[in-house]
Design an enzyme around this catalytic site. Structure first.
Site, mmCIF file in Angstrom:
data_model
loop_
_atom_site.group_PDB
_atom_site.id
_atom_site.type_symbol
_atom_site.label_atom_id
_atom_site.label_comp_id
_atom_site.label_asym_id
_atom_site.label_seq_id
_atom_site.Cartn_x
_atom_site.Cartn_y
_atom_site.Cartn_z
ATOM 1 N N CYS A 115 0.817 -1.225 0.000
ATOM 2 C CA CYS A 115 0.000 0.000 0.000
ATOM 3 C C CYS A 115 0.848 1.270 0.000
ATOM 4 C CB CYS A 115 -0.925 0.008 1.203
ATOM 5 S SG CYS A 115 -1.909 -1.477 1.283
ATOM 6 N N HIS A 255 -3.967 6.483 3.103
ATOM 7 C CA HIS A 255 -4.267 5.228 2.400
ATOM 8 C C HIS A 255 -5.700 4.812 2.748
ATOM 9 C CE1 HIS A 255 -4.154 1.332 0.761
ATOM 10 N NE2 HIS A 255 -4.110 0.704 1.913
ATOM 11 N N ASN A 285 -10.090 -0.811 -1.001
ATOM 12 C CA ASN A 285 -8.635 -0.695 -0.835
ATOM 13 C C ASN A 285 -7.946 -1.181 -2.110
ATOM 14 O OD1 ASN A 285 -5.941 -1.071 -0.181
ATOM 15 N ND2 ASN A 285 -6.319 -2.262 1.677
HETATM 16 N N1 ACO Z 1 -18.830 -10.231 6.758
HETATM 17 C C1 ACO Z 1 -19.348 -10.555 7.935
HETATM 18 N N2 ACO Z 1 -18.598 -10.884 9.005
HETATM 19 C C2 ACO Z 1 -17.266 -10.869 8.855
HETATM 20 C C3 ACO Z 1 -16.659 -10.539 7.630
HETATM 21 C C4 ACO Z 1 -17.489 -10.204 6.560
HETATM 22 N N3 ACO Z 1 -16.998 -9.873 5.364
HETATM 23 N N4 ACO Z 1 -15.315 -10.609 7.794
HETATM 24 C C5 ACO Z 1 -15.083 -10.977 9.063
HETATM 25 N N5 ACO Z 1 -16.266 -11.144 9.706
HETATM 26 C C6 ACO Z 1 -16.490 -11.530 11.103
HETATM 27 C C7 ACO Z 1 -15.319 -12.274 11.685
HETATM 28 O O1 ACO Z 1 -15.411 -13.639 11.384
HETATM 29 C C8 ACO Z 1 -15.493 -12.016 13.173
HETATM 30 O O2 ACO Z 1 -16.493 -12.869 13.670
HETATM 31 P P1 ACO Z 1 -16.375 -13.487 15.172
HETATM 32 O O3 ACO Z 1 -16.395 -12.282 16.070
HETATM 33 O O4 ACO Z 1 -17.571 -14.323 15.248
HETATM 34 O O5 ACO Z 1 -15.069 -14.191 15.181
HETATM 35 C C9 ACO Z 1 -16.068 -10.587 13.217
HETATM 36 O O6 ACO Z 1 -16.600 -10.338 11.896
HETATM 37 C C10 ACO Z 1 -15.044 -9.512 13.560
HETATM 38 O O7 ACO Z 1 -13.876 -9.714 12.779
HETATM 39 P P2 ACO Z 1 -12.612 -8.777 12.935
HETATM 40 O O8 ACO Z 1 -11.557 -9.252 11.990
HETATM 41 O O9 ACO Z 1 -12.257 -8.618 14.377
HETATM 42 O O10 ACO Z 1 -13.241 -7.405 12.400
HETATM 43 P P3 ACO Z 1 -12.616 -5.981 12.385
HETATM 44 O O11 ACO Z 1 -13.495 -5.033 13.060
HETATM 45 O O12 ACO Z 1 -11.157 -5.992 12.786
HETATM 46 O O13 ACO Z 1 -12.661 -5.607 10.822
HETATM 47 C C11 ACO Z 1 -11.160 -5.519 8.934
HETATM 48 C C12 ACO Z 1 -11.956 -6.411 9.889
HETATM 49 C C13 ACO Z 1 -12.148 -4.694 8.160
HETATM 50 C C14 ACO Z 1 -10.341 -6.402 8.005
HETATM 51 C C15 ACO Z 1 -10.226 -4.583 9.739
HETATM 52 O O14 ACO Z 1 -9.537 -5.341 10.701
HETATM 53 C C16 ACO Z 1 -9.222 -3.861 8.894
HETATM 54 O O15 ACO Z 1 -9.559 -2.981 8.129
HETATM 55 N N6 ACO Z 1 -7.914 -4.150 9.061
HETATM 56 C C17 ACO Z 1 -6.840 -3.430 8.441
HETATM 57 C C18 ACO Z 1 -6.685 -3.687 6.983
HETATM 58 C C19 ACO Z 1 -5.512 -2.885 6.446
HETATM 59 O O16 ACO Z 1 -5.237 -1.777 6.838
HETATM 60 N N7 ACO Z 1 -4.725 -3.445 5.577
HETATM 61 C C20 ACO Z 1 -3.539 -2.751 5.194
HETATM 62 C C21 ACO Z 1 -3.141 -2.795 3.917
HETATM 63 S S1 ACO Z 1 -3.756 -4.022 2.817
HETATM 64 C C22 ACO Z 1 -2.488 -4.305 1.689
HETATM 65 O O17 ACO Z 1 -1.352 -3.985 1.970
HETATM 66 C C23 ACO Z 1 -2.814 -5.023 0.437
#
Ligand code: ACO
Length: 328
Positions: A115, A255, A285
């Protein structure tokens, strides 16, 4: 004699026509529009058509940027491409883009900083131009994340999109002057965000493909916390280097991984959310392409006025981080 300024003489971007909405994803994996929107801020993203590639998208964006800059393709001395999804592993996507543009002399290379690809490329381009040998650099970040997404993995497939953004860096222009950059990384967190297969560690075999190791895997919530912390510290570092504070910033262009990350970063930097450029709702993203696409949209929509200070900050797989200050 004072050094010639190095600035952004033109910007361009391209996103594919095909729109994939949250409603479309509801039919593909166990997810909902409500979950995606509330957790990420994403409503839809763009996906390449068959035959579209990083270099084809970058060509459209580059022609637009060169046109706006008034620079002919043959006058480019450097083509620097940030991408983790090159058309082929060999040659570089930068070389393929060069061929499409009809330039036969520029130095061309890809960099892998996920990114942060665009800001890394901007720092490299600016420093090479400062060195005195080159006058015009095409700084590109383009990604087809749809080709490395596991469309059965709801943790990741709702997040990503495809696109390309370009800035023409030119010597002797004070439009979009690069004031300062800061880039860094910490490889000890590399396993949080990775594609295991396809490199020398894990060559592609039928077994590897069955295990779906050719796709991105991410520990999202761990990445989330590191993203906020390192984007804030990178932003503070580049401001300090330049002798400025967040009070001096007109626009923050972060980003676009997640709306919650962007809001948390802005809050910690005491930058009002109205001064944060956001397009994650429309594109998701796009890895390194998010920042230059945001930059091109801001430039082309007249949001950047003379004298404005733009702070671009990013974070991604590696883990990498990067920040850049530009005076418009
Ligand atoms: N739909 C429904 N539920 C989902 C989904 C989905 N698409 N994805 C995950 N869940 C569920 C999980 O299974 C979990 O369920 P559980 O509580 O029963 O275990 C729950 O939702 C919460 O999951 P988390 O992973 O804790 O959710 P979070 O609030 O952290 O959001 C996300 C996830 C959006 C991925 C977030 O963590 C994020 O944005 N992370 C950073 C991403 C990023 O910055 N990446 C950097 C660069 S990417 C690159 O370099 C290519």
């Amino acid at each position: 004699m004072a050094q010639e300024k190095i600035g952004i003489s033109g910007t361009g971007f391209y996103v594919p026509e095909k729109v994939l909405t949250n409603a479309d994803l509801e039919k593909m994996v166990d997810t909902s529009d409500e979950w995606i929107l509330s957790r990420t801020g994403i409503k839809e993203r763009r996906i390449i058509a068959p035959g579209e590639t990083v270099s084809s998208m970058a060509e459209t964006a580059a022609r637009q940027a060169l046109d706006r800059a008034g620079v002919a393709p043959e006058d480019l001395d450097l083509i620097i491409m940030g991408t983790i999804t090159p058309d082929e592993l060999l040659p570089s996507a930068a070389c393929l883009l060069q061929a499409r543009l009809g330039n036969t002399t520029a130095a061309c290379f890809d960099i892998s900083a996920a990114c942060c690809g665009f800001i890394y490329a901007l720092e490299i381009g600016q420093k090479l131009l400062q060195g005195g040998r080159y006058r015009n650099a095409l700084v590109v970040a383009a990604e087809t994340l749809s080709t490395i997404t596991d469309w059965e993995d709801r943790d990741t497939c709702v997040l990503f999109g495809d696109g390309a953004g370009v800035a023409v860096l030119s010597k002797g222009t004070d439009r979009g002057e690069i004031i300062d950059c800061y880039i860094g990384a910490d490889g000890s967190h590399s396993s949080l965000l990775e594609i295991e297969a396809g490199g020398s560690l894990c060559p592609i075999t039928h077994e590897v493909l069955d295990q779906r190791k050719q796709y991105v895997r991410m520990e999202g919530n761990k990445v989330f916390k590191l993203a906020v912390a390192s984007m804030v510290s990178s932003a503070k570092r580049v401001l300090k280097q330049a002798g400025l504070t967040s009070q001096d910033v007109t626009w923050l262009l972060p980003h676009q991984a997640n709306l919650r990350i962007m809001k948390a970063v802005a809050k910690r930097l005491h930058i009002p959310v109205e001064q944060v450029y956001i397009n994650v709702d429309r594109y998701g993203n796009m890895s390194g392409a998010t920042v230059p696409i945001g930059l091109a949209e801001m430039d082309q929509n007249g949001l950047l006025k003379k004298g404005d200070l733009l702070l671009m900050v990013s974070f991604g797989g590696g883990l990498t981080w990067a920040a850049s200050l530009v005076r418009w």
